[in-house]
Enzyme design. Structure first.
Site, PDB file in Angstrom:
ATOM      1  N   SER A  42       0.869  -1.178   0.000  1.00 27.25           N
ATOM      2  CA  SER A  42       0.000   0.000   0.000  1.00 27.25           C
ATOM      3  C   SER A  42       0.905   1.227   0.000  1.00 27.25           C
ATOM      4  CB  SER A  42      -0.946  -0.037   1.206  1.00 27.25           C
ATOM      5  OG  SER A  42      -1.862   1.031   1.157  1.00 27.25           O
ATOM      6  N   HIS A  69      -2.737  -1.004  -3.104  1.00 24.54           N
ATOM      7  CA  HIS A  69      -3.904  -0.136  -2.956  1.00 24.54           C
ATOM      8  C   HIS A  69      -3.720   1.102  -3.835  1.00 24.54           C
ATOM      9  CE1 HIS A  69      -4.596  -1.843   1.363  1.00 24.54           C
ATOM     10  NE2 HIS A  69      -5.092  -2.636   0.420  1.00 24.54           N
ATOM     11  N   ASP A 162      -4.732  -4.777   5.984  1.00 26.04           N
ATOM     12  CA  ASP A 162      -5.103  -5.613   4.847  1.00 26.04           C
ATOM     13  C   ASP A 162      -3.971  -6.598   4.579  1.00 26.04           C
ATOM     14  OD1 ASP A 162      -6.639  -6.580   2.779  1.00 26.04           O
ATOM     15  OD2 ASP A 162      -6.208  -4.926   1.398  1.00 26.04           O
TER      16      ASP A 162
END
Length: 222
Positions: A42, A69, A162
């Site tokens: 991310s 992401h 995540d």
């Protein structure tokens, strides 16, 4: 284990032995017959991905999936940037693309990505709907049940948690998990959450991850 410990010492291994088949599933129930490496990240991920992919050879005998992401509100340049920084062929993933050893597929923005039983990826168009997309948990869970002990999840820099559930799935199906260490992470949320599961096989400096991937692939090719 205290949260600080993994930043200093690699985790010796997960609970259970790597590569252990699912009970009752037979000798090799998994659909994919070659290693698949999922690089998940991310915030701060572009530099991390570049440093991991750049040393890998063009003939790497494993398929690679990159999932970072990304905002759905603007066109992503991730694929083009990575293409210029590695010898491996890199392309943005499309629905039903085949996973091929020696090729990097990049998850597009505004989509979740799945690994299907036919050695392909599936894309779910979720537009601007939450949660984070692509969902790293969803990717890793589907990778786990299709690739089993030939799955390698590499959790790189990022905020949040995540991928934590996804690596539980990878471990449950006999796969391997690496996490970037605290010192080399721009954001330690995701790697730290992975390490907190006690299921990470190795906690690695960013500069050491490419070599660890090559070693893993060499041991899991058929």
């Amino acid at each position: 284990m205290s949260p600080a410990e993994p930043t200093r010492n690699p985790v010796a291994g997960p609970r259970g032995s790597p590569g252990t088949p699912v009970p009752g599933s037979g000798p090799d129930p998994f659909a994919l017959r070659f290693p698949v490496v999922a690089l998940v990240t991310s915030a701060g991920g572009l530099d991390a991905l570049t440093q991991v992919l750049a040393p890998l050879p063009a003939d790497l005998p494993a398929a690679v999936i990159v999932a970072q992401h990304q905002s759905p509100d603007r066109a992503s340049e991730l694929t083009e940037i990575l293409r210029r920084r590695t010898a491996l062929p890199v392309r943005q993933g499309r629905d039903n693309d085949e996973l091929t050893p020696g090729t990097v597929l990049v998850a597009p923005a505004a989509h979740h990505v799945l690994v299907t039983p036919h050695a392909r990826i599936g894309l779910l168009d979720v537009g601007r709907l939450p949660p984070a997309r692509p969902s790293l948990d969803l990717l890793l869970a589907t990778l786990a049940v299709t690739c089993g002990p030939r799955a390698l999840a590499v959790v790189l820099t990022g905020r949040g948690t995540d991928a934590q559930a996804g690596i539980r799935a990878v471990s449950h199906c006999g796969g391997t998990v690496f996490a970037q260490d605290h010192a080399s992470s721009a954001h330690f949320g995701m790697p730290g959450a992975a390490i907190d599961t006690d299921l990470v096989h190795d906690v690695l400096d960013l500069a050491d991850i490419a070599a660890a991937i090559r070693t893993h692939v060499a041991h899991h090719r058929r």
